[in-house]
Design a protein around this motif. Structure first.
Motif, mmCIF file in Angstrom:
data_model
loop_
_atom_site.group_PDB
_atom_site.id
_atom_site.type_symbol
_atom_site.label_atom_id
_atom_site.label_comp_id
_atom_site.label_asym_id
_atom_site.label_seq_id
_atom_site.Cartn_x
_atom_site.Cartn_y
_atom_site.Cartn_z
ATOM 1 N N CYS A 241 64.662 88.229 79.401
ATOM 2 C CA CYS A 241 64.367 88.356 77.976
ATOM 3 C C CYS A 241 62.960 87.883 77.673
ATOM 4 O O CYS A 241 62.501 86.867 78.206
ATOM 5 C CB CYS A 241 65.372 87.523 77.173
ATOM 6 S SG CYS A 241 65.010 87.445 75.391
ATOM 7 N N THR A 242 62.278 88.614 76.804
ATOM 8 C CA THR A 242 61.033 88.162 76.190
ATOM 9 C C THR A 242 61.289 88.073 74.697
ATOM 10 O O THR A 242 61.603 89.081 74.059
ATOM 11 C CB THR A 242 59.878 89.146 76.458
ATOM 12 O OG1 THR A 242 59.640 89.236 77.856
ATOM 13 C CG2 THR A 242 58.602 88.701 75.760
ATOM 14 N N GLY A 243 61.212 86.870 74.137
ATOM 15 C CA GLY A 243 61.475 86.698 72.715
ATOM 16 C C GLY A 243 62.859 86.144 72.464
ATOM 17 O O GLY A 243 63.250 85.118 73.034
ATOM 18 N N GLY B 29 61.072 86.329 67.660
ATOM 19 C CA GLY B 29 60.309 87.150 68.588
ATOM 20 C C GLY B 29 58.909 86.607 68.827
ATOM 21 O O GLY B 29 58.484 85.630 68.218
ATOM 22 N N VAL B 30 58.190 87.279 69.729
ATOM 23 C CA VAL B 30 56.819 86.873 70.077
ATOM 24 C C VAL B 30 55.885 88.053 69.820
ATOM 25 O O VAL B 30 56.313 89.194 69.670
ATOM 26 C CB VAL B 30 56.733 86.437 71.551
ATOM 27 C CG1 VAL B 30 57.623 85.228 71.802
ATOM 28 C CG2 VAL B 30 57.139 87.582 72.484
ATOM 29 N N ASP C 49 53.862 91.183 70.016
ATOM 30 C CA ASP C 49 53.979 92.391 70.838
ATOM 31 C C ASP C 49 55.180 92.360 71.774
ATOM 32 O O ASP C 49 55.251 93.144 72.730
ATOM 33 C CB ASP C 49 52.707 92.629 71.659
ATOM 34 C CG ASP C 49 51.504 92.954 70.781
ATOM 35 O OD1 ASP C 49 51.691 93.640 69.763
ATOM 36 O OD2 ASP C 49 50.382 92.523 71.114
ATOM 37 N N GLY C 50 56.138 91.504 71.504
ATOM 38 C CA GLY C 50 57.300 91.388 72.385
ATOM 39 C C GLY C 50 58.169 92.627 72.424
ATOM 40 O O GLY C 50 58.829 92.888 73.430
ATOM 41 N N THR D 222 55.512 90.932 65.720
ATOM 42 C CA THR D 222 56.389 90.154 66.593
ATOM 43 C C THR D 222 57.672 90.911 66.911
ATOM 44 O O THR D 222 58.165 91.703 66.112
ATOM 45 C CB THR D 222 56.737 88.812 65.950
ATOM 46 O OG1 THR D 222 57.316 89.052 64.660
ATOM 47 C CG2 THR D 222 55.510 87.944 65.798
ATOM 48 N N SER E 241 60.999 91.429 70.324
ATOM 49 C CA SER E 241 61.675 90.972 71.536
ATOM 50 C C SER E 241 62.080 92.172 72.382
ATOM 51 O O SER E 241 62.247 93.284 71.871
ATOM 52 C CB SER E 241 62.928 90.164 71.179
ATOM 53 O OG SER E 241 62.608 89.068 70.345
ATOM 54 N N ARG E 242 62.261 91.914 73.692
ATOM 55 C CA ARG E 242 62.793 92.953 74.574
ATOM 56 C C ARG E 242 63.696 92.307 75.620
ATOM 57 O O ARG E 242 63.497 91.152 76.019
ATOM 58 C CB ARG E 242 61.673 93.738 75.244
ATOM 59 C CG ARG E 242 60.758 92.948 76.162
ATOM 60 C CD ARG E 242 59.668 93.838 76.746
ATOM 61 N NE ARG E 242 58.755 93.110 77.606
ATOM 62 C CZ ARG E 242 57.646 92.496 77.183
ATOM 63 N NH1 ARG E 242 57.330 92.549 75.889
ATOM 64 N NH2 ARG E 242 56.877 91.854 78.027
ATOM 65 N N GLY F 21 64.409 97.023 73.021
ATOM 66 C CA GLY F 21 63.471 96.194 72.277
ATOM 67 C C GLY F 21 63.530 96.464 70.793
ATOM 68 O O GLY F 21 64.117 97.454 70.332
ATOM 69 N N THR G 180 60.917 95.548 67.104
ATOM 70 C CA THR G 180 59.672 94.939 66.642
ATOM 71 C C THR G 180 59.542 94.974 65.132
ATOM 72 O O THR G 180 60.028 95.904 64.469
ATOM 73 C CB THR G 180 58.452 95.657 67.268
ATOM 74 O OG1 THR G 180 57.258 94.941 66.934
ATOM 75 C CG2 THR G 180 58.312 97.089 66.777
#
Length: 269
Positions: free
Chosen positions: A37-39, A67-68, A70-71, A85, A87-88, A211, A213
């Motif tokens: 996971c990112t975010g 989220g972060v 460009d996540g 921001t 997540s993916r 993802g 956004t």
């Protein structure tokens, strides 16, 4: 100026929320072993407007809340404006043969709306993380199907139902955090569970990645739930590590005791 207008909208339109701001008391569980996971990601069951998954099991989710930068962004899509921001979530690596069906269900939930339309997506990646197919995108529009949504590419997957309209104003869902139950403008709501079916063209190893956004700002959150991911009818989720039965644990304990006794005898000798 846009951020200011959106902030004002937050104060005016919170009163449009259906029910309380909070979703259910469901607690997010970790993502499956081998997934990354990112975010902001998690696992959950029936929660607010997102019912239990069609296969009866829990689902995985991503959210712009937490989220972060460009996540959850996709390059080169979205029209005027910019992703912010998100997540993916990426599945464990799995293998497939040519002609294998990749099947799963998704539910897109957004508290945002016109002018700040967030988007969610799913895509198939090869073992080097290169995109093989953009399976679908989901994004707010005031009327009509929101898959793919405004300024987004057509889906590569076959969707059931084929036309996916938003269920308006229904946004109570824990992963949205403070935006749960809120609605910025027309177009907010959720899709309900939709089936995605894609035929993999070539044998190989793949990842499924999803993802979501924010768009043009970081206010009013959106999320995407995914459930029942299978390839040729077999689950992508890795098999859980088996827990030893009590009898096995007892046998292990007897074995350890025997080893300790033998070690003592050797020392005494």
């Amino acid at each position: 100026m846009k951020l200011g207008a959106h902030a004002v909208g937050a104060l005016l339109l919170t009163s449009l929320a259906i029910g309380p701001l909070g979703a259910s008391d469901a607690k997010a569980a970790p993502i499956p072993s081998g997934w990354s996971c990112t975010g902001s990601c998690g696992t959950a069951g029936a929660d607010g407007v997102v019912s239990a998954a069609p296969n009866g099991n829990d689902y995985q989710w991503v959210s712009t809340a937490g989220g972060v930068n460009d996540g959850g962004a996709l390059a080169g899509v979205g029209g005027s404006g910019d992703a912010t921001t998100g997540s993916r979530l990426t599945s464990a690596l799995f293998t497939a043969q040519a002609g294998d069906p990749l099947k799963f269900f998704f539910n897109y939930v957004t508290s945002d709306g016109a002018g700040f339309a967030d988007y969610g997506w799913a895509r198939l990646l090869d073992s080097s993380m290169n995109q093989v197919a953009l399976l679908f995108t989901a994004r707010t529009r005031q009327t009509g199907t929101i898959v793919p949504g405004t300024a987004m590419p057509e889906p590569a997957a076959t969707l059931t139902p084929a036309s996916v309209e938003i269920i308006p104003n229904q946004t109570i869902w824990s992963p949205l955090q403070g935006s749960s139950g809120t609605c910025y403008a027309s177009g907010c709501g959720n899709t309900g569970w939709v089936e995605s079916l894609f035929t993999i063209a070539s044998a190989g190893s793949y990842y499924l990645q999803i993802g979501v956004t924010n768009w043009n700002d970081n206010a009013y959150q959106s999320g995407l739930a995914v459930a029942g991911v299978t390839v040729a009818g077999e689950p992508v989720d890795p098999e859980p590590v088996p827990v030893p039965e009590p009898s096995s644990i007892a046998l292990m304990g007897m074995g350890l005791a025997g080893l300790l006794a033998a070690r003592r005898r050797r020392r005494q000798g």
